[in-house]
Design a protein around this motif. Structure first.
Motif, short mmCIF file in Angstrom:
data_model
loop_
_atom_site.label_atom_id
_atom_site.label_comp_id
_atom_site.label_asym_id
_atom_site.label_seq_id
_atom_site.Cartn_x
_atom_site.Cartn_y
_atom_site.Cartn_z
N ILE A 1 0.84 -1.20 0.00
CA ILE A 1 0.00 0.00 0.00
C ILE A 1 0.87 1.25 0.00
O ILE A 1 0.58 2.23 -0.70
N THR A 2 1.96 1.23 0.76
CA THR A 2 2.88 2.37 0.81
C THR A 2 3.50 2.63 -0.56
O THR A 2 3.62 3.78 -0.99
N ILE A 3 3.92 1.56 -1.24
CA ILE A 3 4.49 1.71 -2.59
C ILE A 3 3.48 2.39 -3.51
O ILE A 3 3.83 3.31 -4.27
N GLU B 1 8.26 -1.56 7.88
CA GLU B 1 7.45 -2.00 6.74
C GLU B 1 7.14 -0.83 5.80
O GLU B 1 7.37 -0.91 4.58
N ILE B 2 6.66 0.27 6.38
CA ILE B 2 6.32 1.43 5.55
C ILE B 2 7.57 2.07 4.97
O ILE B 2 7.60 2.46 3.80
N SER B 3 8.64 2.15 5.77
CA SER B 3 9.89 2.73 5.29
C SER B 3 10.46 1.91 4.14
O SER B 3 10.99 2.46 3.17
N LEU B 4 10.35 0.60 4.24
CA LEU B 4 10.82 -0.28 3.16
C LEU B 4 10.02 -0.05 1.89
O LEU B 4 10.58 -0.04 0.78
N GLY B 5 8.72 0.14 2.03
CA GLY B 5 7.88 0.44 0.86
C GLY B 5 8.30 1.75 0.20
O GLY B 5 8.36 1.85 -1.03
#
Length: 346
Positions: free
Chosen positions: A41-43, A140-144
């Motif tokens: 979703i972040t991507i 998780e969000i930072s990785l996206g």
């Protein structure tokens, strides 16, 4: 040609976004996350509506800032009020108010607001929020965000400076069309666009240029973007718009202009050279042509000489309008000269 019906850049951007999501999906299967869909979703949030590398980079910076801030707020809530749903609800409400205020601002960091609020919500509203889940959500969000920035930069990259060149060429062509509106020689463009709509369209193009220039300056790889030079080019384009606007105003107010310029060939030749200049420099900017191109600046001295020869027969009022017209024409030529010098120096 398929490119006449489908924007190939948008297609390639869709492919890039899908590829980035596949990378994210693979990572979620390799590492275990409680709510692994947020990586993908972040991507999508970062990439989906951002076409150029520079715009994705900017969104990545701001989304990371929002994620970091949201994670810190959530962690403080968990440490201060462990297992208190009431406290978490209050923190979520306050965080949403804060990040909404940030997101609706006009500054660059406004883009951090949305993901900041989302981060707080998915951590504190989730099942059994702990510091461990906070760290996981942050990672998780930072990785996206990192995947989106990396794919945008290295897979089928779309650079803002390319779009900026096309936009500058379009602006110059619209300035040419704007110049031709209501010409006193009768050679104007009829039904091209309403005068006010065309003027508004040019103003919007100038704003878009500034936005694209900010994206171009953020692109880390490739030729360095010359921000100062762009600002000077933008100033020249605005000066051309102002000059033409003044010319139109004088022509509309002074009904005897066509009677004074009995010899229409003088103005017709001048206008022809103006239009040729506009088109040649638009083509050169659009194609990024670095070769030396022969430009001929319109000769205002011919008009000045004609006015000088007849000024003795003009009334004071007529002479006042004619001098104002000459001033606007001279200002136009000066800005065209500036545009040429800046182009040749790029």
């Amino acid at each position: 040609m398929i490119s006449n019906y489908i924007d190939l850049e948008r297609v390639s951007h869709g492919i890039k976004t899908a590829f980035a999501c596949l990378i994210g999906f693979g990572i979620t299967r390799f590492f275990y996350f409680d709510i692994d869909q947020w990586l993908i979703i972040t991507i999508i949030i970062v990439m989906c509506a951002q076409l150029s590398v520079g715009s994705v980079i900017q969104k990545s910076y701001m989304r990371f800032l929002g994620t970091l801030t949201g994670s810190i707020i959530a962690a403080l809530a968990i440490v201060s009020f462990p297992n208190s749903e009431t406290a978490y609800a209050i923190v979520v409400a306050i965080a949403v108010m804060f990040f909404s205020y940030i997101a609706t601002g006009g500054k660059n960091y406004a883009e951090s607001g949305t993901l900041g609020a989302v981060t707080v919500v998915i951590i504190l509203i989730g099942l059994d929020p702990t510091l461990k889940t906070t760290v996981e959500r942050f990672l998780e969000i930072s990785l996206g965000i990192f995947i989106a920035a990396l794919v945008s930069q290295f897979i089928l990259p779309i650079h803002a400076r390319k779009h900026l060149r096309a936009l500058q060429a379009k602006t110059i062509r619209q300035l040419r069309a704007f110049y031709l509106v209501n010409r006193i020689t009768g050679q104007g463009v009829e039904n091209f666009e309403d005068y006010q709509n065309l003027e508004e369209s040019i103003a919007q193009l100038l704003i878009k240029q500034r936005q694209l220039s900010a994206d171009a300056a953020r692109e880390p790889i490739g030729e360095e973007f010359k921000t100062i030079r762009f600002q000077q080019l933008l100033r020249a384009e605005r000066g051309i718009l102002r000059s033409i606007t003044i010319m139109h105003y004088i022509e509309q107010r002074f009904e005897k202009m066509d009677e004074i310029f009995v010899d229409k060939t003088i103005l017709q030749n001048f206008e022809k050279n103006i239009c040729i200049f506009f088109e040649k420099i638009a083509i050169c900017i659009e194609t990024d042509n670095k070769e030396k191109v022969q430009f001929i600046l319109p000769d205002i001295d011919v008009i000045k000489k004609y006015v000088f020869e007849i000024e003795g027969a003009l009334s004071d009022e007529n002479l006042e309008y004619i001098n104002a017209y000459l001033f606007s024409v001279e200002m136009l030529v000066d800005y065209l000269k500036m545009l040429l010098e800046l182009y040749e120096d790029v």
